[in-house]
Design a protein around this motif. Structure first.
Motif, PDB file in Angstrom:
ATOM      1  N   ARG A 117       0.804  -1.219   0.000  1.00  0.00           N
ATOM      2  CA  ARG A 117       0.000   0.000   0.000  1.00  0.00           C
ATOM      3  C   ARG A 117       0.839   1.273   0.000  1.00  0.00           C
ATOM      4  O   ARG A 117       0.318   2.360  -0.256  1.00  0.00           O
ATOM      5  CB  ARG A 117      -0.946   0.017   1.208  1.00  0.00           C
ATOM      6  N   SER A 118       2.114   1.160   0.289  1.00  0.00           N
ATOM      7  CA  SER A 118       2.952   2.359   0.346  1.00  0.00           C
ATOM      8  C   SER A 118       2.949   3.125  -0.973  1.00  0.00           C
ATOM      9  O   SER A 118       2.933   4.357  -0.989  1.00  0.00           O
ATOM     10  CB  SER A 118       4.389   1.988   0.721  1.00  0.00           C
ATOM     11  N   LEU A 119       2.925   2.417  -2.101  1.00  0.00           N
ATOM     12  CA  LEU A 119       3.024   3.078  -3.402  1.00  0.00           C
ATOM     13  C   LEU A 119       1.807   3.937  -3.707  1.00  0.00           C
ATOM     14  O   LEU A 119       1.912   4.959  -4.391  1.00  0.00           O
ATOM     15  CB  LEU A 119       3.215   2.026  -4.502  1.00  0.00           C
ATOM     16  N   GLU A 120       0.627   3.539  -3.204  1.00  0.00           N
ATOM     17  CA  GLU A 120      -0.588   4.282  -3.499  1.00  0.00           C
ATOM     18  C   GLU A 120      -0.676   5.603  -2.718  1.00  0.00           C
ATOM     19  O   GLU A 120      -1.560   6.412  -2.951  1.00  0.00           O
ATOM     20  CB  GLU A 120      -1.824   3.429  -3.181  1.00  0.00           C
ATOM     21  N   ARG A 121       0.285   5.844  -1.833  1.00  0.00           N
ATOM     22  CA  ARG A 121       0.234   7.010  -0.965  1.00  0.00           C
ATOM     23  C   ARG A 121       1.221   8.092  -1.434  1.00  0.00           C
ATOM     24  O   ARG A 121       2.045   8.571  -0.675  1.00  0.00           O
ATOM     25  CB  ARG A 121       0.522   6.577   0.469  1.00  0.00           C
ATOM     26  N   GLY A 122       1.115   8.423  -2.717  1.00  0.00           N
ATOM     27  CA  GLY A 122       1.931   9.505  -3.260  1.00  0.00           C
ATOM     28  C   GLY A 122       2.958   9.068  -4.277  1.00  0.00           C
ATOM     29  O   GLY A 122       3.490   9.891  -5.008  1.00  0.00           O
ATOM     30  N   GLY A 123       3.267   7.754  -4.343  1.00  0.00           N
ATOM     31  CA  GLY A 123       4.231   7.293  -5.330  1.00  0.00           C
ATOM     32  C   GLY A 123       5.367   6.506  -4.712  1.00  0.00           C
ATOM     33  O   GLY A 123       5.369   6.197  -3.512  1.00  0.00           O
ATOM     34  N   PRO A 124       6.379   6.165  -5.522  1.00  0.00           N
ATOM     35  CA  PRO A 124       7.483   5.322  -5.042  1.00  0.00           C
ATOM     36  C   PRO A 124       8.259   5.926  -3.876  1.00  0.00           C
ATOM     37  O   PRO A 124       8.854   5.193  -3.085  1.00  0.00           O
ATOM     38  CB  PRO A 124       8.373   5.163  -6.282  1.00  0.00           C
ATOM     39  N   GLY A 125       8.245   7.256  -3.750  1.00  0.00           N
ATOM     40  CA  GLY A 125       8.940   7.882  -2.627  1.00  0.00           C
ATOM     41  C   GLY A 125       8.353   7.495  -1.285  1.00  0.00           C
ATOM     42  O   GLY A 125       9.046   7.527  -0.265  1.00  0.00           O
ATOM     43  N   CYS A 126       7.073   7.098  -1.254  1.00  0.00           N
ATOM     44  CA  CYS A 126       6.479   6.640   0.016  1.00  0.00           C
ATOM     45  C   CYS A 126       6.913   5.208   0.308  1.00  0.00           C
ATOM     46  O   CYS A 126       7.055   4.831   1.472  1.00  0.00           O
ATOM     47  CB  CYS A 126       4.956   6.742  -0.037  1.00  0.00           C
ATOM     48  N   THR A 127       7.159   4.414  -0.727  1.00  0.00           N
ATOM     49  CA  THR A 127       7.704   3.075  -0.514  1.00  0.00           C
ATOM     50  C   THR A 127       9.117   3.173   0.050  1.00  0.00           C
ATOM     51  O   THR A 127       9.503   2.412   0.940  1.00  0.00           O
ATOM     52  CB  THR A 127       7.704   2.287  -1.835  1.00  0.00           C
ATOM     53  N   VAL A 128       9.894   4.136  -0.446  1.00  0.00           N
ATOM     54  CA  VAL A 128      11.219   4.388   0.119  1.00  0.00           C
ATOM     55  C   VAL A 128      11.099   4.783   1.588  1.00  0.00           C
ATOM     56  O   VAL A 128      11.848   4.302   2.446  1.00  0.00           O
ATOM     57  CB  VAL A 128      11.948   5.495  -0.679  1.00  0.00           C
TER      58      VAL A 128
END
Length: 532
Positions: free
Chosen positions: A181-192
């Motif tokens: 779900r991290s990616l859906e929260r603004g983009g790959p920078g949230c996965t980082v």
């Protein structure tokens, strides 16, 4: 250059084995290394190939320039970190070298007609994509070894607050949520940002690379297919649709995507088996690239350059051909046999048998090896000096009696109950050391790891003083807008005692990590009931 020179592109592609979110009701729900002589020959081939690629890209002064700009234009870029804080950069070793950490992300986006055709439901069109495959690539400081750690998509982890750079929307922190779900929260920078949290703000992620369904297909076609192997006929009839005969098959295009997405059909039908299949694909593709990236195949090399640049979304710091080439040069220094792949150990989440959580102890052991730059293949690396402290703060600490400290109890986790009164006990320890303004803070912090946070640079010295007094590593001190003053969170890694427990870096990962080596050759075990 060594015989692992093209591992960058091999590593990028397996990050695209995505599937959807939610309960898994189907796939759409949410080598052995060469001998020393062939190794030297492969190194020469790769040196010639690099020169050939330079000629292809640069060519003449006119056409080469426009082609170079064309490739640069293919690459999509996004912000590196959308969280409030990043981990400090690693201290250099005695030779002045620092490790590199690259996060590989597989997006399950169905927001193009082609991606929708390759997999998924029309109901998914328009929704934010999910990071269904995540791999952290750790390149050692001395460039002697590389470790790749996969995170199963259904693992429940804390996801920090993230701010969407496109519209400024702020996503509040989630105490526990599926990792994808991290990616859906603004983009790959949230996965980082989520990986920064997962690694206790001690692993500095230098770059990310993200690809989608169509990127996998194009890369597999450009290289001419990737050999994979199964120990008996397999048909993922209720999942990806993959259907292969026993033994080795060279998968291309859609079939390569099916391989990377298959869950029902491999091993025990869980995400763990899927990550093992992705690791096999990754190692095999590295060997294929090494074999085929030759000066006498310029058309294939150009096709690979086109496919790779069109497939990638990267951070701003990696957004040109030159920067990608430089990164590849660093990865080329690692011998193929010193590349290890593993999956972060997980166990069943007590609240939901279809979800997983990091395995207590074992997951920490794997992450600690990344944090301490320790090789996962059990072989000795270059002797490493004692850990150098983080650069001292430019902010001078106030007197201990003048430092206000808020202490939170974060000792609870998905598998451990919170230790009653723990924050109060640590408050007493701090007061005994002269921090008379230390008080309890009742803010919920379950699932957190021990850290000291501060809201602004003028309080950094105070935060470091608190950490030093309790024996907390300086790497656990970081700035965050989520606190109003110096805040100590006592985590599940410090449930007893007056001083933060010292840890010893293990010399190999736990058995549950199921490490695979780059020179290993084998076949995926087929799940019972999925043969034909």
């Amino acid at each position: 250059m060594t015989d692992s020179s093209v591992h960058t592109e091999a590593a990028v592609t397996p990050a695209t084995g995505p599937e959807g979110q939610g309960k898994d009701k189907g796939e759409d729900g949410r080598g052995r290394g060469p001998r020393q002589r062939s190794s030297r020959r492969a190194g020469r081939i790769l040196r010639w190939s690099a020169a050939s690629l330079a000629v292809l890209v640069l060519g003449t002064a006119g056409a080469g320039y426009f082609y170079y700009e064309h490739l640069n234009h293919n690459i999509k870029k996004a912000r590196l970190n959308l969280g409030d804080s990043a981990a400090p950069e690693a201290a250099p070793n005695a030779a002045g070298q620092t490790p590199l950490n690259i996060l590989l992300i597989g997006s399950d986006s169905r927001n193009t007609a082609r991606n929708l055709k390759l997999g998924g439901s029309r109901d998914d069109v328009g929704r934010p994509p999910l990071a269904d495959v995540q791999m952290l690539v750790h390149l050692s400081a001395d460039r002697t070894n590389m470790s790749v750690v996969s995170l199963p998509r259904d693992t429940m982890i804390p996801i920090p607050k993230c701010t969407d750079p496109k519209n400024g929307h702020v996503y509040d922190a989630l105490p526990l949520a599926m990792a994808n779900r991290s990616l859906e929260r603004g983009g790959p920078g949230c996965t980082v940002a989520a990986w920064t949290e997962l690694t206790h703000h001690q692993v500095h992620i230098d770059h990310f690379m993200m690809v989608d369904f169509s990127g996998v297909v194009d890369m597999a076609d450009a290289i001419g297919g990737v050999p994979v192997c199964v120990d008996q006929n397999v048909w993922s009839r209720h999942g990806s649709g993959l259907k292969l005969r026993k033994g080795e098959t060279r998968v291309t295009g859609v079939q390569a995507l099916q391989w990377l997405r298959t869950r029902y059909g491999f091993e025990d039908g869980t995400d763990i088996g899927r990550t093992h299949a992705q690791h096999m694909y990754m190692n095999s593709m590295a060997r294929e690239l090494r074999k085929n990236a030759r000066i006498d195949k310029p058309a294939q090399m150009r096709a690979l350059a086109e496919a790779a640049t069109k497939a990638l979304t990267v951070d701003d710091g990696l957004g040109t051909i030159k920067k990608l080439y430089d990164l590849m040069g660093e990865m080329q220094k690692v011998p193929t046999e010193r590349i290890t792949t593993t999956t972060l150990p997980v166990v069943e989440w007590p609240q939901d048998p279809d979800r997983r959580i990091p395995a207590p102890g074992d997951a920490e052991q794997v992450l600690s090896m990344i944090i301490d730059d320790a090789p996962m293949d059990g072989r000795a690396s270059t002797p490493k000096p004692a850990q150098q402290p983080q650069d001292p703060s430019q902010d001078t600490a106030a007197a201990q009696a003048d430092i206000a400290v808020q202490v939170r109890n974060g000792t609870g986790s998905a598998t451990l109950a919170q230790v009653p009164g723990r924050a109060g006990a640590v408050v007493q320890v701090l007061q005994g050391k002269g921090f008379t303004r230390a008080v309890q803070d009742g803010t919920a912090a379950s699932g957190a790891d021990t850290s000291v946070q501060f809201p602004s640079a003028d309080l950094e010295g105070d935060a470091q003083a608190v950490a030093e007094a309790l024996g907390i590593p300086s790497g656990r001190v970081h700035q965050s807008t989520g606190v109003s003053g110096v805040t100590l969170t006592v985590g599940a890694d410090w449930r007893t005692g007056d001083a933060y427990p010292k840890t010893v870096t293990p010399d190999r990962p736990p058995a549950s990590a199921a490490v695979q080596h780059g020179d290993e050759v084998g076949c995926m075990k087929v799940q019972k009931g999925y043969t034909w």
